[in-house]
Design a protein around this motif. Sequence first.
Motif, PDB file in Angstrom:
ATOM      1  N   ASP A   1     -55.512  98.172  -9.905  1.00 18.74           N
ATOM      2  CA  ASP A   1     -57.070  98.944 -10.265  1.00 18.74           C
ATOM      3  C   ASP A   1     -55.775  99.764 -11.232  1.00 18.74           C
ATOM      4  O   ASP A   1     -57.569  99.672 -12.317  1.00 18.74           O
ATOM      5  N   LEU A   2     -55.091 100.389 -12.265  1.00 17.18           N
ATOM      6  CA  LEU A   2     -55.037 100.803 -13.251  1.00 17.18           C
ATOM      7  C   LEU A   2     -55.588 100.151 -14.138  1.00 17.18           C
ATOM      8  O   LEU A   2     -55.897 100.153 -15.135  1.00 17.18           O
ATOM      9  N   LEU A   3     -54.488  98.695 -14.752  1.00 11.00           N
ATOM     10  CA  LEU A   3     -54.352  97.724 -14.687  1.00 11.00           C
ATOM     11  C   LEU A   3     -56.129  97.370 -15.264  1.00 11.00           C
ATOM     12  O   LEU A   3     -56.892  96.901 -16.662  1.00 11.00           O
ATOM     13  N   LEU A   4     -56.590  97.615 -13.727  1.00  5.75           N
ATOM     14  CA  LEU A   4     -58.477  97.025 -14.190  1.00  5.75           C
ATOM     15  C   LEU A   4     -59.317  97.694 -15.602  1.00  5.75           C
ATOM     16  O   LEU A   4     -59.850  97.820 -15.759  1.00  5.75           O
ATOM     17  N   HIS A   5     -59.109  99.165 -14.773  1.00  7.06           N
ATOM     18  CA  HIS A   5     -59.308 100.415 -15.528  1.00  7.06           C
ATOM     19  C   HIS A   5     -59.197 100.599 -17.181  1.00  7.06           C
ATOM     20  O   HIS A   5     -60.285 100.671 -17.350  1.00  7.06           O
ATOM     21  N   ILE A   6     -57.831  99.773 -17.331  1.00  7.50           N
ATOM     22  CA  ILE A   6     -57.422 100.141 -18.781  1.00  7.50           C
ATOM     23  C   ILE A   6     -58.429  99.054 -19.497  1.00  7.50           C
ATOM     24  O   ILE A   6     -58.875  99.418 -20.341  1.00  7.50           O
TER      25      ILE A   6
ATOM     26  N   ALA B   1     -60.705 108.562 -21.481  1.00  4.53           N
ATOM     27  CA  ALA B   1     -60.613 108.220 -20.220  1.00  4.53           C
ATOM     28  C   ALA B   1     -59.154 107.205 -20.701  1.00  4.53           C
ATOM     29  O   ALA B   1     -57.845 106.571 -20.029  1.00  4.53           O
ATOM     30  N   LEU B   2     -59.073 105.764 -21.112  1.00  2.00           N
ATOM     31  CA  LEU B   2     -57.912 104.955 -22.344  1.00  2.00           C
ATOM     32  C   LEU B   2     -56.714 106.073 -22.624  1.00  2.00           C
ATOM     33  O   LEU B   2     -56.022 105.514 -21.993  1.00  2.00           O
ATOM     34  N   ALA B   3     -57.107 107.104 -22.798  1.00  6.96           N
ATOM     35  CA  ALA B   3     -55.922 107.587 -23.022  1.00  6.96           C
ATOM     36  C   ALA B   3     -54.975 108.312 -21.929  1.00  6.96           C
ATOM     37  O   ALA B   3     -54.196 108.090 -21.612  1.00  6.96           O
ATOM     38  N   VAL B   4     -55.173 109.172 -20.671  1.00  4.29           N
ATOM     39  CA  VAL B   4     -55.151 109.206 -19.364  1.00  4.29           C
ATOM     40  C   VAL B   4     -54.615 108.008 -18.990  1.00  4.29           C
ATOM     41  O   VAL B   4     -53.763 108.127 -18.671  1.00  4.29           O
ATOM     42  N   TYR B   5     -55.396 107.190 -18.903  1.00  5.39           N
ATOM     43  CA  TYR B   5     -55.110 105.250 -18.017  1.00  5.39           C
ATOM     44  C   TYR B   5     -53.937 104.955 -19.236  1.00  5.39           C
ATOM     45  O   TYR B   5     -52.896 104.613 -17.945  1.00  5.39           O
ATOM     46  N   LEU B   6     -53.922 105.299 -19.952  1.00  6.48           N
ATOM     47  CA  LEU B   6     -52.664 104.835 -21.026  1.00  6.48           C
ATOM     48  C   LEU B   6     -51.524 105.714 -20.588  1.00  6.48           C
ATOM     49  O   LEU B   6     -50.084 104.926 -20.404  1.00  6.48           O
ATOM     50  N   ALA B   7     -51.746 106.503 -20.433  1.00  4.28           N
ATOM     51  CA  ALA B   7     -50.184 107.447 -20.517  1.00  4.28           C
ATOM     52  C   ALA B   7     -50.117 107.315 -18.554  1.00  4.28           C
ATOM     53  O   ALA B   7     -49.050 107.468 -18.395  1.00  4.28           O
ATOM     54  N   LEU B   8     -51.080 107.493 -17.639  1.00  6.81           N
ATOM     55  CA  LEU B   8     -50.371 106.566 -16.605  1.00  6.81           C
ATOM     56  C   LEU B   8     -49.482 105.801 -16.683  1.00  6.81           C
ATOM     57  O   LEU B   8     -48.733 105.978 -15.977  1.00  6.81           O
TER      58      LEU B   8
ATOM     59  N   PRO C   1     -46.913  99.384 -13.011  1.00  6.79           N
ATOM     60  CA  PRO C   1     -48.333  99.732 -12.710  1.00  6.79           C
ATOM     61  C   PRO C   1     -49.168  99.539 -11.598  1.00  6.79           C
ATOM     62  O   PRO C   1     -48.760  98.609 -11.615  1.00  6.79           O
ATOM     63  N   ALA C   2     -50.219  99.944 -11.016  1.00  9.07           N
ATOM     64  CA  ALA C   2     -51.311  99.269 -10.103  1.00  9.07           C
ATOM     65  C   ALA C   2     -51.970  98.107 -10.314  1.00  9.07           C
ATOM     66  O   ALA C   2     -52.834  98.817 -11.754  1.00  9.07           O
TER      67      ALA C   2
ATOM     68  N   THR D   1     -51.283 112.370 -10.255  1.00  6.32           N
ATOM     69  CA  THR D   1     -51.294 111.364 -11.230  1.00  6.32           C
ATOM     70  C   THR D   1     -52.906 110.985 -10.096  1.00  6.32           C
ATOM     71  O   THR D   1     -53.737 110.420 -10.923  1.00  6.32           O
ATOM     72  N   ASN D   2     -53.192 111.413  -8.596  1.00  2.00           N
ATOM     73  CA  ASN D   2     -55.161 111.648  -7.965  1.00  2.00           C
ATOM     74  C   ASN D   2     -55.904 111.980  -9.605  1.00  2.00           C
ATOM     75  O   ASN D   2     -56.695 111.277  -9.351  1.00  2.00           O
ATOM     76  N   SER D   3     -55.137 113.224  -9.984  1.00  2.00           N
ATOM     77  CA  SER D   3     -56.963 114.168 -10.273  1.00  2.00           C
ATOM     78  C   SER D   3     -56.363 113.398 -11.786  1.00  2.00           C
ATOM     79  O   SER D   3     -57.950 113.563 -11.642  1.00  2.00           O
ATOM     80  N   LEU D   4     -55.231 112.552 -12.249  1.00  2.00           N
ATOM     81  CA  LEU D   4     -55.343 112.683 -13.725  1.00  2.00           C
ATOM     82  C   LEU D   4     -56.465 110.960 -13.620  1.00  2.00           C
ATOM     83  O   LEU D   4     -57.017 110.968 -14.276  1.00  2.00           O
ATOM     84  N   MET D   5     -56.161 110.044 -12.770  1.00  2.00           N
ATOM     85  CA  MET D   5     -56.799 108.922 -12.759  1.00  2.00           C
ATOM     86  C   MET D   5     -58.599 109.506 -12.205  1.00  2.00           C
ATOM     87  O   MET D   5     -59.629 108.197 -12.388  1.00  2.00           O
TER      88      MET D   5
END
Length: 126
Positions: free
Chosen positions: A109-114, A92-99, A106-107, A73-77
């Motif tokens: 931070d992840l939602l912000l990046h999405i 980036a969006l594809a990776v974020y959405l998979a996470l 979801p954290a 997860t860390n590497s993917l983020m």
Amino acid sequence: MTQPSAKLYQKALAASQAGNWLKAVHILKHLQEQDPSFLSAYYELVQIYLQHGHIVLAKETIGRALLVAPQDTNSLMILADIQLSLEEADQALAVYLALEKKSESPAPDLLLHIALAYSMKREWDT
């Protein structure tokens, strides 16, 4: 993590903190060859590269980490963050959405990046 790997990692951190980032890079690369599964060495090397404006090298480095641990997860983020900074919003969006899909909660931070990735895409589409 082996004891020799931990010692090398500490040596790299000390070099980096002392401002000798080239020595730290050398040690971290050696550590990756010696112990490819030691993910902290990849993370630290990525941070050094990013601090010095070597974003493509940072992306290549995290790509090697993902070869070792594809679902980390860390590497993917980190990869998605780098892709976003390179204006590769779709990737980036594809990776974020998979996470997001993998996470029960979801954290923020992840939602912000999405949201940032969608915003970047929207700017290009208009």
